[in-house]
Scaffold this active site. Structure first.
Site, PDB file in Angstrom:
ATOM      1  N   GLU A 199      34.015  36.618  89.822  1.00  0.00           N
ATOM      2  CA  GLU A 199      33.871  35.211  89.434  1.00  0.00           C
ATOM      3  C   GLU A 199      34.280  35.133  87.973  1.00  0.00           C
ATOM      4  OE1 GLU A 199      33.068  32.722  91.264  1.00  0.00           O
ATOM      5  OE2 GLU A 199      31.997  33.519  92.989  1.00  0.00           O
ATOM      6  N   CYS A 215      31.994  28.179  82.870  1.00  0.00           N
ATOM      7  CA  CYS A 215      33.272  28.464  83.534  1.00  0.00           C
ATOM      8  C   CYS A 215      33.800  27.215  84.213  1.00  0.00           C
ATOM      9  CB  CYS A 215      33.083  29.585  84.548  1.00  0.00           C
ATOM     10  SG  CYS A 215      31.752  29.287  85.707  1.00  0.00           S
TER      11      CYS A 215
HETATM   12  P1  NAP Z   1      32.607  39.075  79.429  1.00  0.00           P
HETATM   13  O1  NAP Z   1      32.832  39.452  78.026  1.00  0.00           O
HETATM   14  O2  NAP Z   1      33.648  39.411  80.423  1.00  0.00           O
HETATM   15  O3  NAP Z   1      31.223  39.752  79.845  1.00  0.00           O
HETATM   16  C1  NAP Z   1      30.664  39.590  81.136  1.00  0.00           C
HETATM   17  C2  NAP Z   1      29.941  40.867  81.517  1.00  0.00           C
HETATM   18  O4  NAP Z   1      30.903  41.900  81.712  1.00  0.00           O
HETATM   19  C3  NAP Z   1      28.991  41.386  80.453  1.00  0.00           C
HETATM   20  O5  NAP Z   1      27.905  41.994  81.088  1.00  0.00           O
HETATM   21  C4  NAP Z   1      29.837  42.413  79.711  1.00  0.00           C
HETATM   22  O6  NAP Z   1      29.065  43.382  79.048  1.00  0.00           O
HETATM   23  C5  NAP Z   1      30.627  43.004  80.846  1.00  0.00           C
HETATM   24  N1  NAP Z   1      31.928  43.553  80.490  1.00  0.00           N
HETATM   25  C6  NAP Z   1      32.796  43.128  79.545  1.00  0.00           C
HETATM   26  N2  NAP Z   1      33.908  43.861  79.570  1.00  0.00           N
HETATM   27  C7  NAP Z   1      33.760  44.786  80.547  1.00  0.00           C
HETATM   28  C8  NAP Z   1      34.566  45.848  81.052  1.00  0.00           C
HETATM   29  N3  NAP Z   1      35.767  46.094  80.562  1.00  0.00           N
HETATM   30  N4  NAP Z   1      34.075  46.576  82.058  1.00  0.00           N
HETATM   31  C9  NAP Z   1      32.868  46.327  82.574  1.00  0.00           C
HETATM   32  N5  NAP Z   1      32.051  45.353  82.143  1.00  0.00           N
HETATM   33  C10 NAP Z   1      32.499  44.578  81.149  1.00  0.00           C
HETATM   34  O7  NAP Z   1      32.325  37.528  79.599  1.00  0.00           O
HETATM   35  P2  NAP Z   1      31.269  36.664  78.820  1.00  0.00           P
HETATM   36  O8  NAP Z   1      31.816  36.380  77.490  1.00  0.00           O
HETATM   37  O9  NAP Z   1      29.915  37.241  78.920  1.00  0.00           O
HETATM   38  O10 NAP Z   1      31.244  35.353  79.729  1.00  0.00           O
HETATM   39  C11 NAP Z   1      32.158  34.358  79.584  1.00  0.00           C
HETATM   40  C12 NAP Z   1      33.228  34.437  80.654  1.00  0.00           C
HETATM   41  O11 NAP Z   1      32.619  34.433  81.947  1.00  0.00           O
HETATM   42  C13 NAP Z   1      34.113  33.220  80.635  1.00  0.00           C
HETATM   43  O12 NAP Z   1      35.440  33.600  80.850  1.00  0.00           O
HETATM   44  C14 NAP Z   1      33.583  32.390  81.798  1.00  0.00           C
HETATM   45  O13 NAP Z   1      34.489  31.458  82.306  1.00  0.00           O
HETATM   46  C15 NAP Z   1      33.231  33.453  82.774  1.00  0.00           C
HETATM   47  N6  NAP Z   1      32.273  32.947  83.768  1.00  0.00           N
HETATM   48  C16 NAP Z   1      32.700  32.765  85.053  1.00  0.00           C
HETATM   49  C17 NAP Z   1      31.838  32.247  86.002  1.00  0.00           C
HETATM   50  C18 NAP Z   1      32.258  32.032  87.429  1.00  0.00           C
HETATM   51  O14 NAP Z   1      31.387  31.838  88.269  1.00  0.00           O
HETATM   52  N7  NAP Z   1      33.531  32.046  87.760  1.00  0.00           N
HETATM   53  C19 NAP Z   1      30.537  31.914  85.629  1.00  0.00           C
HETATM   54  C20 NAP Z   1      30.141  32.118  84.308  1.00  0.00           C
HETATM   55  C21 NAP Z   1      31.030  32.649  83.396  1.00  0.00           C
HETATM   56  P3  NAP Z   1      28.819  43.309  77.453  1.00  0.00           P
HETATM   57  O15 NAP Z   1      28.059  42.061  77.183  1.00  0.00           O
HETATM   58  O16 NAP Z   1      28.043  44.538  77.177  1.00  0.00           O
HETATM   59  O17 NAP Z   1      30.177  43.281  76.828  1.00  0.00           O
END
Ligand code: NAP
Length: 473
Positions: free
Chosen positions: A228, A262
Site C-alpha cells: 500500500e 496517502c
Molecule cells: P516510509 O518511509 O516508506 O516508511 C514506512 C515504513 O517502512 C516504516 O516502518 C519504515 O521504517 C519502513 N521502511 C522504510 N524504508 C524501508 C526499506 N527500505 N525496507 C524496509 N522497510 C522500510 O513511509 P512513511 O514516510 O512512513 O509514510 C509515508 C508514505 O506512506 C507516503 O508515501 C504515503 O502515501 C504512504 N502511505 C500509503 C498508504 C496506503 O494505504 N496506500 C497509507 C498510508 C501511507 P523507518 O520508520 O524505520 O524508516
C-alpha cells in the site's frame, strides 16, 4: 532513523528506545511461530471475543490513544481520537464477519464434493507508516488475526510508543502472548526478517521506495506481499458540480492529517468554466485554517511529523516554482519552533514538474485548469500513482466516464476518498498491489485451497475415476 518519540510541535526528544538485539529478535520470532501453531486452531468465536474486547478497549481509551498519536506524529488531537474509534469499527467488522467471509465455499464440479477453503498462512510481517499510526496497523491486524494468522509489527521509527500500545492492546484484549508482537528495529533489518523461513508473508504500507525494496526481497523469497504505497490523488471538478461544496471539501481533502495522507487529494483538476470560482473559494478556505499546537482543540493544521518531511516538501515546492509554477499562498516553512508548514496553493505548474508528478506529503495543493473532461482524465492519469480519485459532477455520463477511465484503485463521486471496513482499499500502478479491508482484504493472507473429493467407487475402493479435465494443470 533513531527509534524515538520526538514531539513534532517542539522538536523535543521525549523518549528513545534501544533497538532489539539479535537474541531478543530471535525470541520474538520463535514466540510468533509457536503462537501460530495454537492460534490457527482456535475457533472463530474465540477470536471474535478477543477482537470485540480490543474494540471495547479502543473505544474506552480513545482519548489516551489519541494523545499518544498526537504526541508522536502531530495530527490534531480530535482526529487522533477519531482514529482510535475507527479502529474499533474495523475490529468489530471482522469479529462479526470473518467466519462467513472465510467459510468453505462450495463449487459445483463433476466431483462428489468441491469447495474452496481459506486457511491461515502463518506469521505475517507488517511494516507500517506513522501517518495513521493506529489505523494502518489495525486495518491489517484485525483481519489477519481473525483469519488465524499471527503478526509481527515493524512500525515506523518515530511512533514506537504507538507500536507498544497496540501490542499491549491485543494482550489485554485476551489474545495469547506471541499472537501480536511489536518489533522495535530499524528498517535495514527488514530484509533479513523477510528471508527468515518463519515469516510467511509481508504487508507494507509506506513510500514507493520502501515498497520497491520490500517487494523485491519478498519476490526473491517467493513470499506473498501486499503493498500500500503513495499517491497523488486527482480531484476533478466539472461545471455541473456544486462548486462551493467541492471547494470546501477540497480544503478538507488536501489538509486532512496535516496533509499527510496517502489518499489526500493532491492535484485539483478544474474545468476552465468554473476555475476562477473554485480557486477563489479554495484559496480562502486554505487561508482560513488555524495552524498551531495539535493538542489544542481549536487547531486544524498541526506540525508535519518530522523535520525531514518539512525539508523534503520545501524542496519539492521550490523545484515546482523553478519549473514555472506560481504560488498563491504559503510556500515556505513557518519560522517557529516545530515542523510547521503552512497551507500552500500552487497554480500553473507545468506537466512533468514535481507538483504534477511527485507525491507532496504536506498541505500543498496544485490547481490545474483543463478545457474538457478528456483533458481532465488525461491529467488525472499523468502520474505513476493510482490510489484514490475524487470526482465532482452531477452529470451521469461524466460520472461513468470518470469511473471507467481514471486509473485508480478507488473513485469517489461528489465525496472525498475515505477508507471503510466494508470497501476494499488499495491502488494500482506505483501505488501498490493487493487490497486491505472488506472480504478481499481478509483473503490476502490465506491459503485459498481448492478441495475436490471424488466419490469412491463402491466395488473397487481407491481407484480414481477418470473424468474430463483430469491430469491437466
Ligand atoms: P516510509 O518511509 O516508506 O516508511 C514506512 C515504513 O517502512 C516504516 O516502518 C519504515 O521504517 C519502513 N521502511 C522504510 N524504508 C524501508 C526499506 N527500505 N525496507 C524496509 N522497510 C522500510 O513511509 P512513511 O514516510 O512512513 O509514510 C509515508 C508514505 O506512506 C507516503 O508515501 C504515503 O502515501 C504512504 N502511505 C500509503 C498508504 C496506503 O494505504 N496506500 C497509507 C498510508 C501511507 P523507518 O520508520 O524505520 O524508516
Amino acid at each position: 532513523m533513531p527509534i524515538a518519540t520526538i514531539n513534532p510541535a517542539t522538536g523535543e526528544t521525549l523518549r528513545t528506545f534501544e533497538p532489539l538485539d539479535a537474541p531478543e529478535l530471535e525470541g520474538k520470532l520463535g514466540r510468533a511461530a509457536d503462537a501460530f501453531l495454537h492460534h490457527r486452531r482456535t475457533s472463530f468465536a474465540q477470536r471474535a471475543s478477543w477482537m470485540s474486547r480490543a474494540a471495547e478497549l479502543l473505544e474506552s481509551e480513545k482519548e489516551t490513544f489519541g494523545r499518544l498519536m498526537t504526541l508522536e506524529m502531530g495530527k490534531p488531537l480530535q482526529s487522533a481520537i477519531d482514529e482510535a474509534a475507527k479502529c474499533a469499527l474495523a475490529c468489530r467488522y471482522y469479529a462479526a464477519h470473518a467466519e462467513s467471509l472465510l467459510a468453505d465455499a462450495p463449487v459445483e464440479t463433476d466431483a462428489a464434493e468441491s469447495f474452496v477453503a481459506y486457511l491461515p498462512l502463518g506469521v505475517i510481517l507488517a511494516v507500517m507508516p506513522w501517518n495513521f499510526p493506529f489505523w494502518q496497523v489495525l486495518r491489517f491486524a484485525a483481519p489477519a488475526l481473525m483469519a488465524g494468522n499471527v503478526a509481527l509489527l515493524k512500525h515506523a521509527s518515530n511512533v514506537p510508543q504507538c507500536a507498544l500500545a497496540i501490542e499491549d492492546l491485543f494482550l489485554r484484549a485476551g489474545f495469547p502472548a506471541g499472537v501480536f508482537q511489536a518489533l522495535l528495529i530499524e528498517s535495514d533489518r527488514v530484509a533479513a526478517l523477510i528471508e527468515d523461513e518463519r515469516i510467511a508473508a509481508i504487508t507494507l504500507t509506506g513510500s514507493e521506495a520502501a515498497g520497491r525494496s520490500v517487494g523485491a526481497t519478498a519476490g526473491k523469497q517467493i513470499k506473498k506481499s501486499v503493498l500500500e504505497l503513495g499517491g497523488s490523488d486527482p480531484f476533478v471538478v466539472m461545471p455541473s458540480a456544486d462548486v462551493d461544496a467541492a471547494a470546501s471539501m477540497a480544503v478538507k481533502a488536501r489538509t486532512i492529517n496535516n496533509g499527510q495522507s496517502c489518499i489526500a487529494a493532491k492535484r485539483f483538476i478544474v474545468h476552465d468554466a468554473i476555475a476562477d470560482h473554485f480557486e477563489r473559494r479554495f484559496v480562502a478556505g486554505m487561508q482560513a485554517l488555524r495552524i498551531g499546537d495539535p493538542m489544542d482543540p481549536a487547531t486544524q493544521i498541526g506540525p508535519l511529523a518530522t523535520a525531514q518531511i518539512v525539508r523534503d516538501l520545501d524542496d519539492q515546492v521550490r523545484r515546482s516554482i523553478a519549473a514555472g509554477a506560481r504560488l498563491l499562498i504559503g510556500g515556505r516553512p513557518l519560522e517557529r519552533r516545530g515542523n510547521f508548514y503552512p497551507p500552500t496553493v500552487l497554480v500553473d505548474a507545468p506537466s512533468g514538474s514535481p507538483a504534477r508528478v511527485e507525491e507532496l506529503f504536506g498541505p500543498v495543493a496544485t490547481v490545474i485548469r483543463v478545457r474538457d473532461l478528456a483533458s481532465a482524465i488525461e491529467v488525472a492519469n499523468e502520474t505513476d500513482f493510482g490510489l484514490g480519485s475524487s470526482v465532482w459532477t452531477r452529470d451521469d455520463a461524466e460520472r461513468d466516464t470518470c469511473i471507467r477511465e481514471i486509473e485508480a484503485g478507488m473513485t469517489f463521486v461528489n465525496a472525498i476518498v475515505a477508507s471503510d471496513p466494508r470497501l476494499p482499499f488499495g491502488g494500482v500502478k506505483h501505488s501498490g498491489y493487493g487490497r486491505e479491508l472488506s472480504g478481499l482484504g481478509i483473503r490476502e493472507f490465506v491459503n485459498i485451497k481448492a478441495v475436490s473429493v471424488a466419490a469412491a467407487a463402491p466395488d473397487r475402493p481407491g481407484e480414481m475415476t477418470r473424468r474430463s479435465g483430469d491430469a491437466t494443470e
